[in-house]
Design a protein around this motif. Structure first.
Motif, PDB file in Angstrom:
ATOM      1  N   UNK A  59     -36.531  33.661  72.284  1.00 45.20           N
ATOM      2  CA  UNK A  59     -36.944  33.544  73.684  1.00 45.20           C
ATOM      3  C   UNK A  59     -37.870  34.683  74.068  1.00 45.20           C
ATOM      4  N   UNK A  60     -37.530  35.902  73.668  1.00 46.28           N
ATOM      5  CA  UNK A  60     -38.370  37.061  73.999  1.00 46.28           C
ATOM      6  C   UNK A  60     -39.768  36.898  73.417  1.00 46.28           C
ATOM      7  N   UNK A  61     -39.832  36.489  72.162  1.00 47.52           N
ATOM      8  CA  UNK A  61     -41.144  36.293  71.513  1.00 47.52           C
ATOM      9  C   UNK A  61     -41.909  35.161  72.200  1.00 47.52           C
ATOM     10  N   UNK A  62     -41.197  34.103  72.579  1.00 43.90           N
ATOM     11  CA  UNK A  62     -41.831  32.986  73.279  1.00 43.90           C
ATOM     12  C   UNK A  62     -42.432  33.449  74.608  1.00 43.90           C
ATOM     13  N   UNK A  63     -41.660  34.185  75.396  1.00 44.05           N
ATOM     14  CA  UNK A  63     -42.163  34.647  76.696  1.00 44.05           C
ATOM     15  C   UNK A  63     -43.299  35.642  76.530  1.00 44.05           C
ATOM     16  N   UNK A  64     -43.200  36.487  75.505  1.00 44.33           N
ATOM     17  CA  UNK A  64     -44.308  37.411  75.230  1.00 44.33           C
ATOM     18  C   UNK A  64     -45.571  36.641  74.854  1.00 44.33           C
ATOM     19  N   UNK A  65     -45.425  35.633  74.026  1.00 45.06           N
ATOM     20  CA  UNK A  65     -46.600  34.878  73.580  1.00 45.06           C
ATOM     21  C   UNK A  65     -47.261  34.147  74.741  1.00 45.06           C
ATOM     22  N   UNK A  66     -46.465  33.650  75.675  1.00 43.96           N
ATOM     23  CA  UNK A  66     -47.026  32.991  76.854  1.00 43.96           C
ATOM     24  C   UNK A  66     -47.879  33.983  77.645  1.00 43.96           C
ATOM     25  N   UNK A  67     -47.348  35.187  77.849  1.00 42.47           N
ATOM     26  CA  UNK A  67     -48.104  36.206  78.593  1.00 42.47           C
ATOM     27  C   UNK A  67     -49.335  36.663  77.830  1.00 42.47           C
ATOM     28  N   UNK A  68     -49.229  36.778  76.515  1.00 47.64           N
ATOM     29  CA  UNK A  68     -50.386  37.187  75.718  1.00 47.64           C
ATOM     30  C   UNK A  68     -51.495  36.138  75.782  1.00 47.64           C
ATOM     31  N   UNK A  69     -51.112  34.878  75.770  1.00 47.96           N
ATOM     32  CA  UNK A  69     -52.097  33.796  75.903  1.00 47.96           C
ATOM     33  C   UNK A  69     -52.738  33.830  77.289  1.00 47.96           C
ATOM     34  N   UNK A  70     -51.932  34.060  78.306  1.00 49.60           N
ATOM     35  CA  UNK A  70     -52.458  34.172  79.665  1.00 49.60           C
ATOM     36  C   UNK A  70     -53.485  35.293  79.748  1.00 49.60           C
ATOM     37  N   UNK A  71     -53.168  36.463  79.209  1.00 55.30           N
ATOM     38  CA  UNK A  71     -54.074  37.616  79.275  1.00 55.30           C
ATOM     39  C   UNK A  71     -55.359  37.368  78.489  1.00 55.30           C
ATOM     40  N   UNK A  72     -55.229  36.740  77.326  1.00 54.12           N
ATOM     41  CA  UNK A  72     -56.418  36.450  76.516  1.00 54.12           C
ATOM     42  C   UNK A  72     -57.316  35.431  77.208  1.00 54.12           C
ATOM     43  N   UNK A  73     -56.710  34.383  77.755  1.00 46.07           N
ATOM     44  CA  UNK A  73     -57.492  33.367  78.470  1.00 46.07           C
ATOM     45  C   UNK A  73     -58.162  33.964  79.701  1.00 46.07           C
ATOM     46  N   UNK A  74     -57.438  34.841  80.389  1.00 44.40           N
ATOM     47  CA  UNK A  74     -57.988  35.482  81.585  1.00 44.40           C
ATOM     48  C   UNK A  74     -59.181  36.361  81.232  1.00 44.40           C
ATOM     49  N   UNK A  75     -59.055  37.160  80.189  1.00 49.32           N
ATOM     50  CA  UNK A  75     -60.151  38.046  79.778  1.00 49.32           C
ATOM     51  C   UNK A  75     -61.400  37.235  79.437  1.00 49.32           C
ATOM     52  N   UNK A  76     -61.212  36.134  78.738  1.00 46.50           N
ATOM     53  CA  UNK A  76     -62.357  35.287  78.375  1.00 46.50           C
ATOM     54  C   UNK A  76     -62.988  34.665  79.617  1.00 46.50           C
TER      55      UNK A  76
END
Length: 198
Positions: A59-76
């Motif tokens: 669950x922790x890795x899943x929630x981290x990955x969601x936030x990492x995807x959000x940050x990467x998409x936002x930066x782009x």
């Protein structure tokens, strides 16, 4: 049951992730049964443990990955933005578009923080703060340039995030309001709110 011939481990992990998101969204993390999750993706329970050795860490890795995807998409999405006014318009568009397109992930990302250990929570919270800091920077820049009169940038950023994220709770793609119309309404609403202090 072994992995089917020709199916890569990364493909299996993606299938597990997608199935887990649906199960957690519908039933909650605590009620998610690993045996049922294994069946969802055509694995034996023993094979699933090769991908998910510990349920809570998954669950922790899943929630981290969601936030990492959000940050990467936002930066782009924000690349090449000029000035805080355009940045705010883009932020509102990005946030609503991303959060309405990925409602299940947003929901579990908010609701299942309670299921993390303090250390796991800190990892996810740090990523959430990174995202909020992007909004704070936009607000601060607009305030410095005299575009908005924002008394407390941290409070304003939290209020805006609550307003924008709340859309993912009630918005339905098959409803009366298109996503584009929704974005424009919220862009205008945020602009009015920020100008109200002038």
């Amino acid at each position: 049951m072994a992995r089917p011939v020709g199916v890569k481990g990364a493909d299996t992990m993606r299938a597990i992730r997608a199935a887990a998101i649906q199960r957690i969204y519908r039933h909650g993390f605590e009620a998610m049964n690993l045996r049922d999750l294994a069946a969802d993706v055509g694995l034996s329970l023993g094979s699933l443990y090769n991908y998910i050795p510990q349920k809570q860490e998954f669950l922790a890795v899943l929630l981290e990955s969601i936030m990492q995807e959000l940050l990467a998409d936002f930066a782009a999405y924000m690349a090449g933005v000029e000035g805080p006014a355009e940045a705010m318009e883009r932020f509102v568009r990005f946030h609503i578009t991303w959060h309405t397109a990925r409602r299940e992930e947003v929901f579990i990302g908010n609701m299942e923080l309670r299921s993390l250990s303090p250390e796991q929570y800190a990892r996810v919270a740090a990523l959430r703060k990174t995202y909020e800091r992007q909004l704070r920077d936009i607000l601060s820049q607009g305030k410095k340039r005299g575009l908005w009169k924002v008394e407390k940038v941290p409070v304003t950023s939290k209020a805006l995030l609550a307003l924008l994220t709340g859309v993912s709770v009630w918005y339905r793609p098959d409803g009366d309001l298109s996503q584009e119309r929704l974005v424009r309404l919220y862009q205008a609403m945020v602009a009015r709110m920020l100008r109200a202090g002038e």
